[in-house]
Design a protein around this motif. Structure first.
Motif, PDB file in Angstrom:
ATOM      1  N   SER A  18       0.764  -0.926   0.113  1.00 44.61           N
ATOM      2  CA  SER A  18      -0.248   0.244   0.123  1.00 44.61           C
ATOM      3  C   SER A  18       0.741   0.978  -0.137  1.00 44.61           C
ATOM      4  O   SER A  18       0.657   2.123  -0.980  1.00 44.61           O
ATOM      5  CB  SER A  18      -1.196   0.302   1.491  1.00 44.61           C
ATOM      6  OG  SER A  18      -0.286  -0.575   2.956  1.00 44.61           O
ATOM      7  N   ASP A  19       2.216   1.359   0.754  1.00 44.50           N
ATOM      8  CA  ASP A  19       2.797   2.611   0.411  1.00 44.50           C
ATOM      9  C   ASP A  19       3.617   2.966  -0.911  1.00 44.50           C
ATOM     10  O   ASP A  19       3.555   4.174  -0.913  1.00 44.50           O
ATOM     11  CB  ASP A  19       3.865   2.204   1.582  1.00 44.50           C
ATOM     12  CG  ASP A  19       4.855   3.667   2.030  1.00 44.50           C
ATOM     13  OD1 ASP A  19       4.089   4.518   2.528  1.00 44.50           O
ATOM     14  OD2 ASP A  19       6.043   3.269   2.103  1.00 44.50           O
ATOM     15  N   LEU A  20       3.993   1.552  -1.245  1.00 44.11           N
ATOM     16  CA  LEU A  20       4.791   1.845  -2.424  1.00 44.11           C
ATOM     17  C   LEU A  20       3.620   2.307  -3.820  1.00 44.11           C
ATOM     18  O   LEU A  20       3.830   2.843  -4.491  1.00 44.11           O
ATOM     19  CB  LEU A  20       5.637   0.056  -2.853  1.00 44.11           C
ATOM     20  CG  LEU A  20       5.794  -0.209  -2.558  1.00 44.11           C
ATOM     21  CD1 LEU A  20       6.536  -1.518  -2.661  1.00 44.11           C
ATOM     22  CD2 LEU A  20       7.026   0.722  -2.627  1.00 44.11           C
ATOM     23  N   PHE A  21       1.800   1.392  -3.465  1.00 40.84           N
ATOM     24  CA  PHE A  21       1.474   2.237  -4.527  1.00 40.84           C
ATOM     25  C   PHE A  21       0.922   3.802  -4.554  1.00 40.84           C
ATOM     26  O   PHE A  21       0.281   4.130  -5.227  1.00 40.84           O
ATOM     27  CB  PHE A  21       0.302   1.141  -4.539  1.00 40.84           C
ATOM     28  CG  PHE A  21       0.353  -0.187  -5.601  1.00 40.84           C
ATOM     29  CD1 PHE A  21       0.626  -0.422  -6.088  1.00 40.84           C
ATOM     30  CD2 PHE A  21      -0.342  -1.230  -4.701  1.00 40.84           C
ATOM     31  CE1 PHE A  21       1.231  -1.303  -6.956  1.00 40.84           C
ATOM     32  CE2 PHE A  21      -0.236  -2.956  -5.237  1.00 40.84           C
ATOM     33  CZ  PHE A  21       0.228  -2.622  -6.242  1.00 40.84           C
ATOM     34  N   SER A  28       2.910  10.081 -10.119  1.00 43.88           N
ATOM     35  CA  SER A  28       3.145   8.911 -11.536  1.00 43.88           C
ATOM     36  C   SER A  28       3.148  10.321 -12.390  1.00 43.88           C
ATOM     37  O   SER A  28       2.069  11.037 -12.170  1.00 43.88           O
ATOM     38  CB  SER A  28       1.357   7.673 -11.478  1.00 43.88           C
ATOM     39  OG  SER A  28       0.723   9.095 -11.081  1.00 43.88           O
ATOM     40  N   GLY A  29       3.448   9.783 -14.288  1.00 41.47           N
ATOM     41  CA  GLY A  29       3.053  11.210 -14.483  1.00 41.47           C
ATOM     42  C   GLY A  29       2.358  10.876 -15.639  1.00 41.47           C
ATOM     43  O   GLY A  29       2.138  12.374 -16.071  1.00 41.47           O
ATOM     44  N   THR A  30       1.301  10.212 -15.795  1.00 42.15           N
ATOM     45  CA  THR A  30       0.502  10.386 -16.591  1.00 42.15           C
ATOM     46  C   THR A  30      -1.352  10.144 -15.952  1.00 42.15           C
ATOM     47  O   THR A  30      -1.097   9.400 -15.019  1.00 42.15           O
ATOM     48  CB  THR A  30       0.334   9.234 -17.593  1.00 42.15           C
ATOM     49  OG1 THR A  30       0.394   8.259 -17.354  1.00 42.15           O
ATOM     50  CG2 THR A  30       1.888   9.456 -18.823  1.00 42.15           C
ATOM     51  N   PRO A  31      -2.554  10.635 -16.462  1.00 36.52           N
ATOM     52  CA  PRO A  31      -3.346  10.102 -15.696  1.00 36.52           C
ATOM     53  C   PRO A  31      -3.395   8.369 -15.352  1.00 36.52           C
ATOM     54  O   PRO A  31      -4.069   8.282 -15.106  1.00 36.52           O
ATOM     55  CB  PRO A  31      -4.969  10.864 -16.490  1.00 36.52           C
ATOM     56  CG  PRO A  31      -3.738  12.089 -16.925  1.00 36.52           C
ATOM     57  CD  PRO A  31      -2.154  11.174 -17.573  1.00 36.52           C
ATOM     58  N   SER A  32      -3.158   7.837 -16.763  1.00 35.57           N
ATOM     59  CA  SER A  32      -3.997   6.540 -16.851  1.00 35.57           C
ATOM     60  C   SER A  32      -3.053   5.829 -16.258  1.00 35.57           C
ATOM     61  O   SER A  32      -3.312   5.186 -15.644  1.00 35.57           O
ATOM     62  CB  SER A  32      -2.772   6.446 -18.433  1.00 35.57           C
ATOM     63  OG  SER A  32      -3.169   4.400 -18.138  1.00 35.57           O
ATOM     64  N   LEU A  33      -1.476   6.390 -15.934  1.00 30.60           N
ATOM     65  CA  LEU A  33      -0.681   5.755 -14.383  1.00 30.60           C
ATOM     66  C   LEU A  33      -1.094   5.564 -12.995  1.00 30.60           C
ATOM     67  O   LEU A  33      -1.066   4.599 -12.338  1.00 30.60           O
ATOM     68  CB  LEU A  33       0.457   6.337 -15.313  1.00 30.60           C
ATOM     69  CG  LEU A  33       1.768   5.144 -14.408  1.00 30.60           C
ATOM     70  CD1 LEU A  33       1.865   4.159 -14.252  1.00 30.60           C
ATOM     71  CD2 LEU A  33       3.792   6.077 -14.619  1.00 30.60           C
TER      72      LEU A  33
END
Length: 85
Positions: A18-21, A28-33
């Motif tokens: 959960s910490d990593l996510f 994250s650099g894009t809305p999709s990511l």
């Protein structure tokens, strides 16, 4: 290895995931990511909650209530240190 030890390990792994996510969704650099990380975070948090509830029901994960006086005493003990920071 007993069930409690195994489940504690899995719960710890879910907390780490959960910490990593969370960091992945923040950075994250894009809305999709961002959406992918956010969805993954929500799934892991759901699993973590379900496992915690299961462990609580089985008496494997107990929470001890602490008297308000003990909390205040501990707070007062460290408050001068926090004020100096």
């Amino acid at each position: 290895m007993d069930n409690k030890t195994m489940l504690e390990g899995i719960l710890w792994d879910l907390k780490c995931l959960s910490d990593l996510f969370m960091h992945g969704s923040i950075e994250s650099g894009t809305p999709s990511l961002h959406k992918t990380f956010k969805n993954s975070l929500n799934e892991v948090l759901t699993l973590q909650n379900e496992l915690y509830n299961l462990m609580s029901e089985e008496g494997m994960y107990t929470v001890t209530n602490v008297a308000e006086t003990k909390i205040t005493k501990t707070k007062n003990k460290f408050e001068p240190t926090l004020e100096d920071a």
